[in-house]
Design a protein around this motif. Structure first.
Motif, mmCIF file in Angstrom:
data_model
loop_
_atom_site.group_PDB
_atom_site.id
_atom_site.type_symbol
_atom_site.label_atom_id
_atom_site.label_comp_id
_atom_site.label_asym_id
_atom_site.label_seq_id
_atom_site.Cartn_x
_atom_site.Cartn_y
_atom_site.Cartn_z
ATOM 1 N N VAL A 336 0.827 -1.214 0.000
ATOM 2 C CA VAL A 336 0.000 0.000 0.000
ATOM 3 C C VAL A 336 0.862 1.265 0.000
ATOM 4 N N VAL A 337 1.829 1.316 0.882
ATOM 5 C CA VAL A 337 2.652 2.530 1.019
ATOM 6 C C VAL A 337 3.534 2.765 -0.210
ATOM 7 N N PHE A 338 4.092 1.683 -0.759
ATOM 8 C CA PHE A 338 5.008 1.824 -1.886
ATOM 9 C C PHE A 338 4.362 1.481 -3.232
ATOM 10 N N ALA A 339 3.041 1.537 -3.279
ATOM 11 C CA ALA A 339 2.316 1.184 -4.501
ATOM 12 C C ALA A 339 2.777 1.955 -5.743
ATOM 13 N N PRO A 340 2.934 3.285 -5.679
ATOM 14 C CA PRO A 340 3.360 4.017 -6.891
ATOM 15 C C PRO A 340 4.731 3.563 -7.401
ATOM 16 N N GLN A 341 5.638 3.338 -6.464
ATOM 17 C CA GLN A 341 6.982 2.899 -6.866
ATOM 18 C C GLN A 341 6.949 1.473 -7.428
ATOM 19 N N LEU A 342 6.144 0.602 -6.824
ATOM 20 C CA LEU A 342 6.031 -0.774 -7.299
ATOM 21 C C LEU A 342 5.373 -0.830 -8.678
ATOM 22 N N ALA A 343 4.442 0.080 -8.929
ATOM 23 C CA ALA A 343 3.761 0.118 -10.222
ATOM 24 C C ALA A 343 4.742 0.407 -11.356
ATOM 25 N N LEU A 344 5.780 1.142 -11.051
ATOM 26 C CA LEU A 344 6.791 1.485 -12.061
ATOM 27 C C LEU A 344 7.517 0.261 -12.611
ATOM 28 N N ILE A 345 7.544 -0.814 -11.826
ATOM 29 C CA ILE A 345 8.241 -2.027 -12.265
ATOM 30 C C ILE A 345 7.663 -2.526 -13.579
ATOM 31 N N PHE A 346 6.332 -2.411 -13.734
ATOM 32 C CA PHE A 346 5.662 -2.949 -14.917
ATOM 33 C C PHE A 346 5.196 -1.865 -15.888
ATOM 34 N N ALA A 347 5.554 -0.629 -15.615
ATOM 35 C CA ALA A 347 5.101 0.450 -16.492
ATOM 36 C C ALA A 347 6.210 1.487 -16.661
ATOM 37 N N TYR A 348 7.372 1.018 -17.072
ATOM 38 C CA TYR A 348 8.529 1.898 -17.147
ATOM 39 C C TYR A 348 8.779 2.460 -18.546
ATOM 40 N N THR A 349 7.968 2.063 -19.529
ATOM 41 C CA THR A 349 8.128 2.584 -20.888
ATOM 42 C C THR A 349 7.113 3.699 -21.132
ATOM 43 N N PRO A 350 7.360 4.572 -22.106
ATOM 44 C CA PRO A 350 6.395 5.640 -22.412
ATOM 45 C C PRO A 350 5.005 5.104 -22.733
ATOM 46 N N GLU A 351 4.948 3.962 -23.436
ATOM 47 C CA GLU A 351 3.654 3.407 -23.814
ATOM 48 C C GLU A 351 2.875 2.879 -22.616
ATOM 49 N N THR A 352 3.585 2.254 -21.663
ATOM 50 C CA THR A 352 2.894 1.626 -20.535
ATOM 51 C C THR A 352 2.791 2.525 -19.302
ATOM 52 N N SER A 353 3.397 3.705 -19.329
ATOM 53 C CA SER A 353 3.367 4.599 -18.163
ATOM 54 C C SER A 353 1.952 5.030 -17.787
ATOM 55 N N VAL A 354 1.034 4.978 -18.750
ATOM 56 C CA VAL A 354 -0.366 5.359 -18.465
ATOM 57 C C VAL A 354 -1.021 4.376 -17.500
ATOM 58 N N LEU A 355 -0.405 3.204 -17.307
ATOM 59 C CA LEU A 355 -0.974 2.195 -16.419
ATOM 60 C C LEU A 355 -0.675 2.467 -14.946
ATOM 61 N N ILE A 356 0.297 3.329 -14.672
ATOM 62 C CA ILE A 356 0.758 3.537 -13.297
ATOM 63 C C ILE A 356 -0.365 3.910 -12.320
ATOM 64 N N PRO A 357 -1.249 4.883 -12.650
ATOM 65 C CA PRO A 357 -2.298 5.240 -11.689
ATOM 66 C C PRO A 357 -3.224 4.082 -11.348
ATOM 67 N N GLU A 358 -3.577 3.279 -12.358
ATOM 68 C CA GLU A 358 -4.521 2.179 -12.101
ATOM 69 C C GLU A 358 -3.858 1.013 -11.370
ATOM 70 N N ILE A 359 -2.599 0.734 -11.691
ATOM 71 C CA ILE A 359 -1.876 -0.308 -10.953
ATOM 72 C C ILE A 359 -1.760 0.106 -9.487
ATOM 73 N N THR A 360 -1.463 1.379 -9.274
ATOM 74 C CA THR A 360 -1.341 1.913 -7.910
ATOM 75 C C THR A 360 -2.656 1.772 -7.157
ATOM 76 N N ARG A 361 -3.763 2.116 -7.820
ATOM 77 C CA ARG A 361 -5.076 2.026 -7.178
ATOM 78 C C ARG A 361 -5.431 0.567 -6.859
ATOM 79 N N PHE A 362 -5.090 -0.343 -7.769
ATOM 80 C CA PHE A 362 -5.318 -1.772 -7.513
ATOM 81 C C PHE A 362 -4.585 -2.207 -6.238
ATOM 82 N N LEU A 363 -3.309 -1.862 -6.142
ATOM 83 C CA LEU A 363 -2.507 -2.279 -4.986
ATOM 84 C C LEU A 363 -3.039 -1.690 -3.687
ATOM 85 N N GLN A 364 -3.497 -0.441 -3.733
ATOM 86 C CA GLN A 364 -3.939 0.237 -2.517
ATOM 87 C C GLN A 364 -5.343 -0.148 -2.087
#
Length: 454
Positions: A336-364
């Motif tokens: 929960v606390v490190f969700a934004p940073q953990l989301a970056l693991i799977f969304a580190y490219t320009p194309e997939t960076s749009v996934l970061i907010p939703e991955i973060t929300r899923f984790l939290q």
């Protein structure tokens, strides 16, 4: 080594659960790293590849689930024989288990290759995501025997309490996967298929190491030999009465996963599937330590049940539950606390960076289901340990198919909360079912007292 492991299984349950958990936990975290490493490299292939592999996830759960389930059947049968001090039966259980793994590998490979494309289409895969899913799934299913003998062989080792060598075999597998992933995916330009091939070759490596110890070096507690082999239907039934329900545990979870994918696809499309797939990898990684504690509880419960020691059985479940709850709190905090940073693991490219907010929300949100999964999981594994695989299966159906599917549909579709509602439903369903499972486990243990003391 083997005798020390067996004595540990027969000793103080709290010490046994704690000591057996650590190598299992390391093994499972390393196993889960397969998905993490695959996800990191696959992220570079784009959103369609991520979604395509996400659609394969429920089928892969069936594949992996059957291998783990049959391994659990071997663990339960062998550990109960260890508790009863019946070395011959433990050895026969191990021998019959290997033949079951072989037969299951052949049958399931054929079935999964035939059904994969229709299932992927049912889940909502189409166009490029369907192509990527088939590219990933086909080699994975053809190499099923690697998973079957790696996970099944680990089950044999766990049955006699030899968790450390099961861990060593996993380390071999993870190192191979770490090295081969970038080579197969990018150097050989195999893409999604390369990720699957790396996983399969790695699992075969793990299986070979375990089979070397059991069949060639022969320094395990169980003695496996096919010389003068006589088929024993009672032993097969003893293995399968836990192995089949345990395998179906993952099958039921894959059915539930199919519903989740359909709900997510209808409200969030490929974007929602890609976000869920990435977040789910981290959730599954986080749940591995709890599964490890459950596996230790299964082995020690089996030994206690075989020895007719009711107090040890009660203490095994009680300690396992407290241990799992403490660990789940730590995991939940990290996710929960490190969700934004953990989301970056799977969304580190320009194309997939749009996934970061939703991955973060899923984790939290969705990961709050871990809050009380820690009291449900040791309970389910305790049922397996005492040979009641159908009870464990029933609680998987209650948790995933009845509670969690219902709540994801209610919040996501009926209340029209979209992806947010599905994430909420995942947490609420699992929390409520875990509480009920724990209560029933306590009731089951109380009911066993007259039988075991008598």
């Amino acid at each position: 080594m083997a005798n020390k492991n067996v004595e540990l299984m027969r000793g103080e349950p709290e010490i046994a659960v704690r000591k057996l958990t650590i190598p299992i936990m390391i093994s499972m975290l390393l196993t889960a790293s397969y998905n993490i490493v695959d996800g990191v490299w696959i992220a570079g292939l784009g959103q369609a590849a991520i979604a395509g592999i996400g659609f394969v996830t429920p089928i892969f759960m069936i594949l992996n689930g059957f291998s783990i389930g049959l391994g659990n059947g071997a663990t339960s049968s062998i550990s109960r024989a260890v508790g009863a001090k019946d070395h011959e039966r433990a050895s026969k259980s191990a021998t019959h288990s290997l033949l079951i793994f072989l037969a299951a590998s052949i049958l399931l490979t054929f079935i999964l290759i035939v059904i994969q494309e229709p299932l992927l289409k049912t889940y909502g895969a189409s166009g490029q995501s369907l192509v990527e899913g088939i590219k990933y799934g086909t080699p994975l299913f053809l190499g099923l025997f690697g998973f079957m003998f790696a996970n099944g062989g680990s089950g044999i080792l766990r049955g006699e309490g030899d968790m450390k060598r099961a861990m060593y075999a996993i380390i071999v597998s993870v190192i191979l996967n770490f090295v081969l992933d970038p080579v197969f995916i990018y150097v050989l330009n195999l893409g999604s298929a390369g990720a699957a091939l790396a996983t399969i070759v790695s699992s075969i490596g793990s299986a070979l190491v375990i089979m070397y110890w059991i069949l060639i070096k022969k320094d395990t507690y169980v003695h496996v030999t096919f010389k003068g082999f006589k088929f024993d239907s009672n032993i097969v039934k003893d293995i399968l009465k836990v192995g089949i329900p345990s395998s179906l545990d993952m099958f039921m979870m894959s059915i539930a996963m199919s519903f989740y994918l359909m709900f997510i696809s209808s409200v969030g499309g490929e974007y929602g599937i890609a976000a869920f797939t990435s977040g789910q990898r981290l959730y599954l990684f986080g749940i591995m330590p709890l599964t490890a504690i459950g596996s230790a509880v299964a082995a020690v419960s089996g030994s206690a049940f075989g020895a007719r020691n009711w107090d040890y059985l009660r203490r095994t479940h009680s300690y396992g539950t407290k241990f799992a709850m403490a660990v789940s709190m730590v995991i939940l905090f990290i996710l929960v606390v490190f969700a934004p940073q953990l989301a970056l693991i799977f969304a580190y490219t320009p194309e997939t960076s749009v996934l970061i907010p939703e991955i973060t929300r899923f984790l939290q949100i969705a990961c709050f289901g871990l809050l009380l999964v820690g009291i449900g999981m040791p309970s389910s594994f305790m049922y397996q340990g005492i040979g009641r695989g159908t009870t464990s299966l029933a609680w998987t159906i209650i948790r995933e198919l009845i509670f969690t599917v219902s709540f994801t549909y209610l919040f996501g579709m009926v209340f029209n909360w979209g992806l947010l509602g599905i994430w909420v439903g995942l947490a609420v369903g699992r929390i409520l079912a875990s509480i009920l499972n724990f209560i029933y486990a306590k009731y089951t243990i109380r009911k066993l007292k007259p039988e075991m003391d008598g």
